[in-house]
Design an enzyme around this catalytic site. Sequence first.
Site, PDB file in Angstrom:
ATOM      1  N   GLN A 128       0.835  -1.201   0.000  1.00  0.00           N
ATOM      2  CA  GLN A 128       0.000   0.000   0.000  1.00  0.00           C
ATOM      3  C   GLN A 128       0.869   1.249   0.000  1.00  0.00           C
ATOM      4  O   GLN A 128       1.640   1.484   0.935  1.00  0.00           O
ATOM      5  CB  GLN A 128      -0.923   0.024   1.220  1.00  0.00           C
ATOM      6  CG  GLN A 128      -1.888   1.198   1.221  1.00  0.00           C
ATOM      7  CD  GLN A 128      -2.791   1.200   2.437  1.00  0.00           C
ATOM      8  OE1 GLN A 128      -2.374   1.557   3.520  1.00  0.00           O
ATOM      9  NE2 GLN A 128      -4.041   0.796   2.249  1.00  0.00           N
ATOM     10  N   GLY A 129       0.762   2.057  -1.031  1.00  0.00           N
ATOM     11  CA  GLY A 129       1.510   3.304  -1.142  1.00  0.00           C
ATOM     12  C   GLY A 129       0.596   4.498  -0.961  1.00  0.00           C
ATOM     13  O   GLY A 129       0.298   5.212  -1.936  1.00  0.00           O
ATOM     14  N   SER A 131       0.487   6.626   2.524  1.00  0.00           N
ATOM     15  CA  SER A 131       1.051   7.629   3.427  1.00  0.00           C
ATOM     16  C   SER A 131       2.305   8.269   2.846  1.00  0.00           C
ATOM     17  O   SER A 131       3.064   7.636   2.108  1.00  0.00           O
ATOM     18  CB  SER A 131       1.391   6.994   4.779  1.00  0.00           C
ATOM     19  OG  SER A 131       0.238   6.464   5.393  1.00  0.00           O
ATOM     20  N   SER A 163       3.547  -1.017   3.498  1.00  0.00           N
ATOM     21  CA  SER A 163       3.532  -2.367   4.064  1.00  0.00           C
ATOM     22  C   SER A 163       4.020  -3.410   3.069  1.00  0.00           C
ATOM     23  O   SER A 163       3.501  -3.511   1.956  1.00  0.00           O
ATOM     24  CB  SER A 163       2.113  -2.735   4.522  1.00  0.00           C
ATOM     25  OG  SER A 163       1.604  -1.756   5.400  1.00  0.00           O
ATOM     26  N   GLU A 246     -10.505  -1.551   4.714  1.00  0.00           N
ATOM     27  CA  GLU A 246      -9.431  -1.618   5.702  1.00  0.00           C
ATOM     28  C   GLU A 246      -9.981  -1.461   7.114  1.00  0.00           C
ATOM     29  O   GLU A 246      -9.538  -2.133   8.046  1.00  0.00           O
ATOM     30  CB  GLU A 246      -8.397  -0.527   5.403  1.00  0.00           C
ATOM     31  CG  GLU A 246      -7.155  -0.613   6.263  1.00  0.00           C
ATOM     32  CD  GLU A 246      -6.074   0.354   5.821  1.00  0.00           C
ATOM     33  OE1 GLU A 246      -4.945   0.214   6.293  1.00  0.00           O
ATOM     34  OE2 GLU A 246      -6.372   1.257   5.007  1.00  0.00           O
TER      35      GLU A 246
END
Length: 385
Positions: A128-129, A131, A163, A246
Site C-alpha cells: 500500500q503506497g 502515506s 507495508s 481496511e
Amino acid sequence: MDLTYTEEEQDFRARLRAWLAKVLPELPARPSPDDWPGRRAYDLGWQRRLYEAGYAGLHWPVDAGGRGATPTQHLIFLEETERAGAPYVGANFVGLLHAGPTIAAEGTAAQRARWLPPVLRGDEVWCQGFSEPDAGSDLASLRTRAVRDGDDYVISGSKIWTSHAEVADWCELLVRTDPDAPKHRGITWLAMPMDAPGVTVRPLRTLAGSTEFAEMFLDDVRVPVADRVGAENDGWRVTMVTLSFERGTAFVGEVVACRRTLGELARTAKANGRWDDPVLRRRLGRLYGEFGALWRLTQWNVSEAERSAGGVPGIGGSVFKLAYSHARQELYDTAAEVLGAQSLSLEEEWTLDRLSSLSYTIAAGTSQIQRNIVAERILGLPKGR
C-alpha cells in the site's frame, strides 16, 4: 440479524474443521520473522492451499473470482482458522483485504481478470503506497505527482509506511494528477508494478526489530493509464472504498485472535498468581465484554458489507476501528501486567504484540480522524472550523 446457524452452516464448519485438522500438521516450519522472502513463500503457500481447497476469497463476490459464501460462512471461517492456529494472510494482507476488494468493486472487467486471480491463488503480493512523510494524518495532502505522458503516467515522489514493499509485486498507489484542484479532487488511484524502473524501496525497522514497513522513492516511474482504477482525479472516492474495507472488515480475524489471547491471559494469571489481584480480574472481565461486543459489531459490519453493492463496508467500520484500536492496546497493556518483568523481553510474543498494538491508533486512519468521521457522518455534528 439472525445469529443462529443453519444446517448448511454447521456442515460448513464441520468440513472446515476436518480440513484444518488434516492440513495444518503438514505445513512447513514458520520462517524467521526477519526472513521476508521466506515469509512471503510461506504465506503464499498457505494461500495456495486455501485456493485449492475452495476456501480462498470467501468474502469476495463470485464475479470477482470469490466463492460467494454467506456472511455467516465467512465469519465461521475466521473463527475456525484462528482457533486452529492457522496462518494469517500475512504478507499479502493488502492484496486480499484492501486492493483486491477495491478492484473487485471499482475495477474494469479486464482489471479484475488481470489482478484478482493471482491474489486468490497466492501468486502475487500487493503493498500500500498511501502515506507520505509530510502528510501526517491528512492523507489528502499527499504530494506524489503523476503527469500524463501519452498512454502513461510519469510519477515522482515518495511514500512511507509502505507495508511489505520489499516483497510486493504490485502497489496500490495514490498520486496527485491535478495540483490545482482542491486537494480531495486531484487524486488518482493507480496499480503500480514494483519492478518498474525508478522504484526504490528502503525497509524501516520497527521497535520490535521487524521490517514489514518501508520507505518508497519514485523517480520518473511510468505506469500505464490502463492501470488506473476509477477515473482520473476520482481517486479520493476510490480511496474511501479501500479504507472502508481496511477499517470495516480487514481486522475481523484479529478480533477472534484477541478473544483467544484473553483466555490465555486468564490461564497464565491463574498459574503465576496474578489472578489474586481483583483489579486485574475486573480488567480482564471488562475486556472480555468489550471484545464480545466488538465481535457482534464485526458480525454486523461483515453482514452489511456483503449485502451492499460491491460488498463495500459502511460507515460502521470507523466505529469498529476506533473501539478496536484502543481495546487492543489495553489488552496488551494488561498482558504486560500479567507477565510482570517478563514483559520487557522481546522473546515474549505478547511483548511483540504490545509493541505492534501501539500502531493501531494510527494505522488505517488515526483515532482522531475516526472520531471526526463518527461525529460528522453518524452523529451529524458540524465540521470544525
